[in-house]
Design a protein around this motif. Structure first.
Motif, PDB file in Angstrom:
ATOM      1  N   ALA A 359      -0.907  -3.899  -0.883  1.00 42.15           N
ATOM      2  CA  ALA A 359      -0.984  -2.329  -1.151  1.00 42.15           C
ATOM      3  C   ALA A 359      -2.008  -1.782   0.018  1.00 42.15           C
ATOM      4  O   ALA A 359      -3.063  -2.215   0.205  1.00 42.15           O
ATOM      5  CB  ALA A 359      -1.166  -2.198  -2.458  1.00 42.15           C
ATOM      6  N   ALA A 360      -1.417  -0.856   0.685  1.00 46.88           N
ATOM      7  CA  ALA A 360      -2.390   0.059   1.578  1.00 46.88           C
ATOM      8  C   ALA A 360      -3.198   1.023   0.864  1.00 46.88           C
ATOM      9  O   ALA A 360      -3.154   2.213   1.080  1.00 46.88           O
ATOM     10  CB  ALA A 360      -1.645   0.688   2.637  1.00 46.88           C
ATOM     11  N   ASN A 361      -3.814   0.478  -0.197  1.00 51.59           N
ATOM     12  CA  ASN A 361      -4.463   1.748  -1.183  1.00 51.59           C
ATOM     13  C   ASN A 361      -6.070   1.721  -1.340  1.00 51.59           C
ATOM     14  O   ASN A 361      -6.799   2.321  -1.776  1.00 51.59           O
ATOM     15  CB  ASN A 361      -4.104   1.271  -2.827  1.00 51.59           C
ATOM     16  CG  ASN A 361      -4.483   0.089  -3.219  1.00 51.59           C
ATOM     17  OD1 ASN A 361      -4.581  -0.839  -2.280  1.00 51.59           O
ATOM     18  ND2 ASN A 361      -4.434  -0.277  -4.259  1.00 51.59           N
ATOM     19  N   SER A 362      -6.644   0.929  -0.109  1.00 55.95           N
ATOM     20  CA  SER A 362      -8.061   0.724  -0.002  1.00 55.95           C
ATOM     21  C   SER A 362      -8.444   0.256   1.421  1.00 55.95           C
ATOM     22  O   SER A 362      -7.638  -0.288   2.019  1.00 55.95           O
ATOM     23  CB  SER A 362      -8.783   0.487  -1.184  1.00 55.95           C
ATOM     24  OG  SER A 362     -10.318   0.666  -0.982  1.00 55.95           O
ATOM     25  N   ASP A 363      -9.735   0.027   1.319  1.00 52.13           N
ATOM     26  CA  ASP A 363     -10.109  -0.445   2.836  1.00 52.13           C
ATOM     27  C   ASP A 363      -9.978  -1.905   3.078  1.00 52.13           C
ATOM     28  O   ASP A 363     -10.123  -2.322   4.372  1.00 52.13           O
ATOM     29  CB  ASP A 363     -11.664  -0.158   2.823  1.00 52.13           C
ATOM     30  CG  ASP A 363     -12.201   1.468   2.985  1.00 52.13           C
ATOM     31  OD1 ASP A 363     -11.500   2.077   3.631  1.00 52.13           O
ATOM     32  OD2 ASP A 363     -13.048   1.885   2.027  1.00 52.13           O
TER      33      ASP A 363
END
Length: 420
Positions: A359-363
């Motif tokens: 998931a592209a939901n944090s660093d």
């Protein structure tokens, strides 16, 4: 005699555990205090937070390399001055009764409501509004299909070319960060605060685009004892939050993500006082809330070789944990996830270790894209405050903070013992 030694041993463990919790609480209280102004875009809030981390890293004797700070810039929409909404003569509370959309433009004056139902917005009408009108839209149905929501948002964006917008909502008010602004004000307002007997809406909303906000990644390294060890373990957490909405509403960001930075700092202290067989880097990113900007800048301009990172652990929402943790990338790095689950099962640290896919939901995201083995870990349960004015230090239980600390240390110890 042995019983006495055992009791002393248990006592020392409890004192140490209390110390970890107290240190974590201190860091959260400092980073999420009102005088940090939400670690955002007004009153140097983010910069004060970055300075705090630099001082903590320096106290621990961690290496600065090219300096603790890695600077980058990006545009951001801010609300440093006035944010006020009146319904007839009743002033609403910023952050509690309403929020301005993060991409809201400016509007001041008295406006006449022009009401639209949700069904109205699906009609292929392009009304011409009077300059003194404000569009007021009924709440969207809870289970409305995403495509329908997108149609409505596009329609409202077109309306906003002419007039300000009030979108009534039944759900909680959640704020964000925008890199640009709409032509007119856009407001999300709790539906119970509004009825159709309202004759006029008074606005005093002023936004300001900062075309080049100066942000920083804060980076420190603990070197392995022997120079022949070239690999790195990396612990990251985002330092930024949302800042302020006008002069009165502070988005303190205690759980998101003062808690993750607090965990990073207590782990940094642990490793700073030990001889290591792997280099360990600690990175607090800026610009996460604005779109993972700081981590993208880092992977494009790495301070450590990306191909030498053995594993990266990104931490967020570490202030609770009553329901366990979620691990993003668990299905991508199965061996490491099974290792983490076994550590938890053997020690009963948290209720569950829940897997999640990529998931592209944090660093962690940009590192994963560059082939760096990475997990994003966040805690579950406890406070529901998120991207709102209620995410304050006193709302955090830090229930599993100590156990998560121990779990991460045990995980990294095992990672050090495995081949890359």
């Amino acid at each position: 005699m042995r019983i006495g030694i055992f009791i002393l041993f248990i006592f020392c463990l409890e004192v140490n555990a209390q110390s970890i919790l107290q240190k974590g609480r201190k860091h959260v209280n400092t980073l999420a205090a009102d005088n940090m102004f939400g670690r955002g875009y007004v009153h140097n809030g983010y910069h004060e937070a970055a300075i705090y981390l630099c001082k903590e890293f320096k106290k621990l004797g961690l290496s600065a390399g090219d300096g603790y700070l890695q600077e980058f810039t990006y545009p951001v929409n801010t609300f440093p001055d006035s944010v006020a909404v009146y319904l007839d003569n009743m002033k609403l509370k910023t952050g509690a009764d309403f929020i301005v959309h993060e991409a809201s433009g400016s509007d001041s004056g008295i406006f006449i409501p022009h009401y639209f139902s949700v069904n109205d917005l699906f009609l292929k009408l392009e009304p011409v509004f009077q300059p003194n009108e404000i569009v007021v839209v009924d709440p969207l149905p809870a289970k409305m299909h995403g495509d329908s929501v997108a149609i409505i948002q596009k329609r409202l964006e077109r309306f906003n070319q002419q007039v300000p917008i009030i979108q009534l909502v039944n759900d909680k008010l959640i704020w964000g960060v925008a890199l640009q602004a709409f032509p007119h004000a856009t407001i999300q307002l709790k539906s119970e605060k509004f009825d159709k007997t309202v004759n006029r809406v008074k606005l005093n909303i002023r936004n300001k685009i900062n075309p080049a906000f100066h942000s920083y990644n804060v980076i420190a390294v603990k070197k392995a004892k022997r120079k022949k060890y070239k690999d790195y373990l990396v612990i990251t957490a985002h330092l930024d939050h949302l800042g302020m909405m006008g002069s009165g509403a502070i988005f303190n960001g205690a759980n998101d993500n003062a808690s993750g930075v607090a965990m990073l700092l207590v782990l940094a202290e642990y490793y700073a006082h030990r001889e290591l067989k792997t280099n360990i880097a600690f990175i607090a990113f800026g610009g996460e809330e604005a779109g993972l900007i700081g981590s993208k800048f880092f992977v494009d301009n790495p301070r450590i070789p990306l191909d030498k990172i053995k594993f990266l652990l990104n931490l967020d929402l570490m202030g609770t944990g009553e329901e366990g943790i979620t691990v993003v990338n668990a299905t991508k790095f199965v061996h490491e996830f099974e290792l983490l689950k076994k550590i938890n099962a053997d020690n009963n640290y948290v209720k569950q270790v829940k897997p999640r896919g990529e998931a592209a939901n944090s660093d962690h995201y940009w590192f994963t894209k560059r082939g760096v083995p990475s997990f994003f870990m966040y805690a579950l349960g406890g406070t529901t405050a998120y991207h709102d004015i209620y995410d304050r230090p006193e709302q955090l239980s830090l229930t599993e903070f100590e156990d998560l600390y121990k779990m991460i240390i045990a995980f990294f110890e095992q990672i050090q013992l495995t081949k890359k």
